[in-house]
Enzyme design. Structure first.
Site, mmCIF file in Angstrom:
data_model
loop_
_atom_site.group_PDB
_atom_site.id
_atom_site.type_symbol
_atom_site.label_atom_id
_atom_site.label_comp_id
_atom_site.label_asym_id
_atom_site.label_seq_id
_atom_site.Cartn_x
_atom_site.Cartn_y
_atom_site.Cartn_z
ATOM 1 N N SER A 1 3.670 -2.016 10.424
ATOM 2 C CA SER A 1 5.114 -2.007 10.687
ATOM 3 C C SER A 1 5.832 -3.305 10.294
ATOM 4 C CB SER A 1 5.395 -1.705 12.163
ATOM 5 O OG SER A 1 5.020 -0.376 12.464
ATOM 6 N N GLU A 18 -6.734 4.774 8.151
ATOM 7 C CA GLU A 18 -6.436 6.173 7.809
ATOM 8 C C GLU A 18 -7.637 6.856 7.156
ATOM 9 O OE1 GLU A 18 -2.795 5.328 5.733
ATOM 10 O OE2 GLU A 18 -1.841 4.869 7.643
ATOM 11 N N GLY A 40 2.883 2.234 11.001
ATOM 12 C CA GLY A 40 3.899 3.288 10.877
ATOM 13 C C GLY A 40 4.616 3.633 12.171
ATOM 14 N N GLY A 76 2.937 -1.157 4.326
ATOM 15 C CA GLY A 76 2.913 0.260 3.975
ATOM 16 C C GLY A 76 4.305 0.762 3.636
ATOM 17 N N GLY A 77 4.959 1.394 4.603
ATOM 18 C CA GLY A 77 6.253 2.056 4.391
ATOM 19 C C GLY A 77 7.273 1.240 3.615
ATOM 20 N N HIS A 111 -9.531 1.276 5.309
ATOM 21 C CA HIS A 111 -8.238 1.470 5.973
ATOM 22 C C HIS A 111 -8.436 2.442 7.138
ATOM 23 C CE1 HIS A 111 -4.099 2.468 6.766
ATOM 24 N NE2 HIS A 111 -3.769 1.404 6.057
ATOM 25 N N ASN A 140 0.868 -1.189 0.000
ATOM 26 C CA ASN A 140 0.000 0.000 0.000
ATOM 27 C C ASN A 140 0.903 1.236 0.000
ATOM 28 O OD1 ASN A 140 -1.814 2.042 0.496
ATOM 29 N ND2 ASN A 140 -2.443 1.302 2.520
ATOM 30 N N TRP A 141 0.980 1.887 -1.147
ATOM 31 C CA TRP A 141 1.908 3.021 -1.289
ATOM 32 C C TRP A 141 1.381 4.305 -0.645
ATOM 33 C CZ3 TRP A 141 3.766 2.599 -7.152
ATOM 34 C CH2 TRP A 141 4.393 1.370 -7.316
ATOM 35 N N LYS A 142 0.124 4.301 -0.258
ATOM 36 C CA LYS A 142 -0.500 5.480 0.376
ATOM 37 C C LYS A 142 -0.275 6.731 -0.483
ATOM 38 C CE LYS A 142 -0.170 3.121 4.783
ATOM 39 N NZ LYS A 142 -0.062 3.155 6.224
ATOM 40 N N GLU A 181 -5.284 -4.831 10.871
ATOM 41 C CA GLU A 181 -4.254 -3.809 11.029
ATOM 42 C C GLU A 181 -4.495 -3.028 12.324
ATOM 43 O OE1 GLU A 181 -2.274 -2.553 7.029
ATOM 44 O OE2 GLU A 181 -3.973 -1.263 7.436
HETATM 45 P P1 13P Z 1 3.134 0.411 7.675
HETATM 46 O O1 13P Z 1 3.651 -0.884 7.091
HETATM 47 O O2 13P Z 1 3.867 1.619 7.187
HETATM 48 O O3 13P Z 1 3.058 0.330 9.175
HETATM 49 O O4 13P Z 1 1.644 0.587 7.158
HETATM 50 C C1 13P Z 1 0.756 -0.458 7.266
HETATM 51 C C2 13P Z 1 -0.459 -0.122 6.521
HETATM 52 O O5 13P Z 1 -1.186 0.782 6.908
HETATM 53 C C3 13P Z 1 -0.744 -0.857 5.289
HETATM 54 O O6 13P Z 1 -2.024 -0.620 4.829
#
Ligand code: 13P
Length: 244
Positions: free
Chosen positions: A206, A95, A169, A227-228, A93, A6-8, A163
């Site tokens: 994470s 977020e 993050g 994510g990251g 998600h 997930n590149w956000k 999640e």
């Molecule tokens: P991180 O891997 O950066 O913690 O993000 C997880 C995430 O929100 C994937 O959707």
């Protein structure tokens, strides 16, 4: 096993092409025992689709509209995403649940739109640190499942991602017994609510190359939502290649 990146809100078109071709290069001629998909921002979908065309990478979007069409400025529908070449879409998600005030009911509409469009939705659920500290984590997730998972689902048309919000993050990852507890709870919920219990359940929060191997040991884990680290072609690919 399914690994999602997930590149956000990251990457312009040129960076998205470089990142996706970097992942393809890292995975080339390697034994890949999982399905891998990337979830770029909307504006990069078409370019990434062209970049990954002849590879084993798949494409997904990070969200879709609760609406199908009409006067909803700024929205992107599930049908449009399917038309762009997406196979998957992330919905719910944290977020978006928190930052955009999305309700379970909104998420259910998105899931239904995605299913109707022929996309595979990945429904995210997870508790906040306050929920966890107050002993409400399981109840919060059950409510998310009750209100956002439709009836007509099976392992080929939907996935669920656990999640925990406090793990996203932050570098804080639950231990395997805690992840297992939630994965098993979600499985039990599927059984008790007459849903297909073989649906893939992913973990996200994470994940990196140092903790992925340990997380893969969780029973009932169907993959990872990253994510990251999914912005680093080499580390993301290394995690994909850990699946055996
Ligand atoms: P991180 O891997 O950066 O913690 O993000 C997880 C995430 O929100 C994937 O959707």
């Amino acid at each position: 096993m399914f690994i999602a990146g997930n590149w956000k809100l990251n990457c312009n078109i040129s960076e998205a092409k470089t990142l996706s071709s970097g992942i393809i290069k890292c995975l080339l001629n390697k034994e890949l025992n999982c399905e891998v998909a990337v979830f770029p921002p909307y504006i990069c979908l078409d370019s990434v689709k062209k970049t990954i065309e002849d590879s084993n990478l798949k494409l997904g979007a990070q969200d879709c509209s609760i609406h199908k069409s009409g006067a909803y400025t700024g929205d992107i529908s599930a049908n449009m995403l399917f038309d762009t070449g997406c196979k998957y879409v992330i919905v719910g998600h944290s977020e978006r649940r928190t930052g955009k005030c999305e309700s379970n009911n909104d998420i259910l509409s998105k899931v239904n739109n995605a299913l109707e469009a022929g996309l595979i939705p990945i429904i995210c659920v997870g508790e906040s640190v306050e929920d966890r500290d107050d002993g409400r984590a399981i109840d919060v997730i059950k409510k998310q499942l009750d209100e956002s998972v439709p009836k007509n689902i099976n392992k080929n048309n939907i996935m669920i991602a656990y999640e925990p919000i406090w793990a996203i993050g932050t570098g804080r990852v639950p231990n395997n017994s805690s992840i297992n507890e939630m994965l098993n709870m979600i499985k039990d919920w599927l059984v008790n609510n007459e849903r297909d219990s073989s649906i893939n359940i992913l973990y996200g929060g994470s994940v990196n190359k140092s903790n992925a191997e340990e997380i893969f040991l969780c029973s009932n884990i169907g993959g990872l939502l990253i994510g990251g680290v999914s912005l680093k072609a080499d580390e993301f690919s290394e995690i994909c290649l850990m699946v055996n």
